[in-house]
Design a protein around this motif. Structure first.
Motif, PDB file in Angstrom:
ATOM      1  N   ASP A  21       0.838  -1.211   0.000  1.00  0.00           N
ATOM      2  CA  ASP A  21       0.000   0.000   0.000  1.00  0.00           C
ATOM      3  C   ASP A  21       0.871   1.258   0.000  1.00  0.00           C
ATOM      4  O   ASP A  21       0.625   2.204   0.760  1.00  0.00           O
ATOM      5  CB  ASP A  21      -0.942   0.021   1.205  1.00  0.00           C
ATOM      6  N   ASN A  24       1.956   6.664   0.296  1.00  0.00           N
ATOM      7  CA  ASN A  24       0.713   7.437   0.345  1.00  0.00           C
ATOM      8  C   ASN A  24       0.983   8.835   0.868  1.00  0.00           C
ATOM      9  O   ASN A  24       1.996   9.080   1.531  1.00  0.00           O
ATOM     10  CB  ASN A  24      -0.367   6.725   1.166  1.00  0.00           C
ATOM     11  N   GLU A  26      -1.280  10.520   2.702  1.00  0.00           N
ATOM     12  CA  GLU A  26      -2.196  10.769   3.812  1.00  0.00           C
ATOM     13  C   GLU A  26      -1.482  11.561   4.913  1.00  0.00           C
ATOM     14  O   GLU A  26      -0.323  11.290   5.236  1.00  0.00           O
ATOM     15  CB  GLU A  26      -2.687   9.446   4.373  1.00  0.00           C
ATOM     16  N   THR A  56       0.553   0.871  -4.660  1.00  0.00           N
ATOM     17  CA  THR A  56      -0.839   1.085  -5.038  1.00  0.00           C
ATOM     18  C   THR A  56      -0.902   2.510  -5.577  1.00  0.00           C
ATOM     19  O   THR A  56      -0.918   3.475  -4.812  1.00  0.00           O
ATOM     20  CB  THR A  56      -1.780   0.894  -3.833  1.00  0.00           C
ATOM     21  N   TYR A  59      -2.869   5.748  -4.486  1.00  0.00           N
ATOM     22  CA  TYR A  59      -2.603   6.322  -3.169  1.00  0.00           C
ATOM     23  C   TYR A  59      -1.633   7.488  -3.257  1.00  0.00           C
ATOM     24  O   TYR A  59      -1.654   8.363  -2.402  1.00  0.00           O
ATOM     25  CB  TYR A  59      -2.034   5.255  -2.221  1.00  0.00           C
ATOM     26  N   SER A  86      -5.968   0.934  -7.325  1.00  0.00           N
ATOM     27  CA  SER A  86      -6.844   1.432  -6.259  1.00  0.00           C
ATOM     28  C   SER A  86      -7.147   0.416  -5.168  1.00  0.00           C
ATOM     29  O   SER A  86      -7.998   0.660  -4.326  1.00  0.00           O
ATOM     30  CB  SER A  86      -8.161   1.927  -6.858  1.00  0.00           C
TER      31      SER A  86
END
Length: 297
Positions: A21, A24, A26, A56, A59, A86
């Motif tokens: 993952d 990212n 975030e 991914t 992300y 996704s």
């Protein structure tokens, strides 16, 4: 579960580090996306570990800022693999085989330009298809496109403890989270020892374990400690490429709905059933979360 002279083979156990993952953008308490990325790279460099990053792309990697984070891994000598655009669930009735395969191809368009790129595919949720058509369709697709199934043997629920960590720090960025750190390290140790024992039960030997963790805050903060703990346990690090060359990672468990840890999938294929300790391998970290709740967290 049968433990077979593990102490006598303490020096033989190896582990490869793989991170899903990733990356990212975030926003999380304490560390920015760039700081999280660099903290994990620093921990791996400190311990001399060559890892694999499974991207991914939606992300972050499809964006310039996220692409730069992923590129930093290849530049540092780590491998880069495919984890879809996704992160769809192949077991969902809303996700067709064609859609799932297109996600892999689209992700490949982005990550194939990165240093360290490998034709490795890591199934999302470690789910390989809940129908014969999806299962066999994906196996044929990977073979035709020359992808390696980037199996996991040592699965963890780091994501569950990460959710707890982030939730607490969002309420109070200065909160004492040392109990979560202890729970996380204990969780990784328990899973490592259990999957090592399972490898002896199924293969009669130590296999090179392939660890699954995620590109998240808990590993940005404590990957250094996780790696140090493996050293303290007497384990040695290997590369994902070297681990995948072991014959065990050429196996294809013949199950209606294969997936999860390769070792757990093998156990189910062989009809091992609910062996001693199996519940701690499939509980998604419930044991540790309950312990934290008892501590008021």
């Amino acid at each position: 579960m049968t433990f077979i002279s593990l102490a006598a083979n303490a020096g033989a156990q190896t582990v490869a580090i793989t991170i899903d993952d990733a990356p990212n953008l975030e926003q999380t308490p304490r560390l920015s996306p760039e700081q999280r990325n660099q903290a994990m790279l620093n921990a791996l460099a400190k311990h001399g570990v060559s890892a694999a990053l499974f991207v991914t792309a939606d992300y972050a990697a499809k964006l310039p800022a996220g692409y730069a984070l992923a590129k930093a891994w290849g530049d540092a000598g780590h491998s880069v693999g495919n984890h879809t655009m996704s992160h769809p669930d192949l077991h969902s009735d809303k996700v067709s085989l064609a859609q799932y395969q297109q996600e892999i191809l689209d992700c490949d368009q982005i990550i194939s330009t990165l240093p360290g790129y490998q034709k490795w595919y890591r199934y999302t949720y470690l789910r390989e298809g809940n129908t014969p058509e999806k299962r066999d369709g994906m196996r044929n697709f990977l073979k035709q496109k020359n992808y390696r199934n980037a199996y996991v043997s040592l699965d963890t629920s780091d994501w569950r403890l990460n959710e707890k960590l982030v939730a607490i720090l969002q309420k109070n960025p200065q909160a004492d989270v040392s109990a979560i750190k202890r729970a996380y390290l204990a969780h990784v140790r328990q899973r490592a020892e259990a999957y090592r024992a399972l490898s002896w039960q199924l293969q009669g030997r130590d296999i090179p374990q392939v660890l699954l963790i995620h590109h998240n805050l808990i590993n940005a903060l404590w990957l250094d400690d996780v790696l140090a703990q493996f050293k303290d346990m007497g384990w040695k690090f290997t590369t994902p490429a070297a681990a995948f060359n072991d014959p065990v990672y050429q196996l294809t468990p013949e199950r209606a709905a294969p997936g999860q840890s390769l070792l757990l999938s093998m156990a189910r294929t062989l009809g091992l059933g609910k062996f001693a300790g199996w519940e701690r391998l499939v509980d998604d970290g419930d044991f540790e979360i309950e312990q934290l709740k008892q501590q008021g967290l």
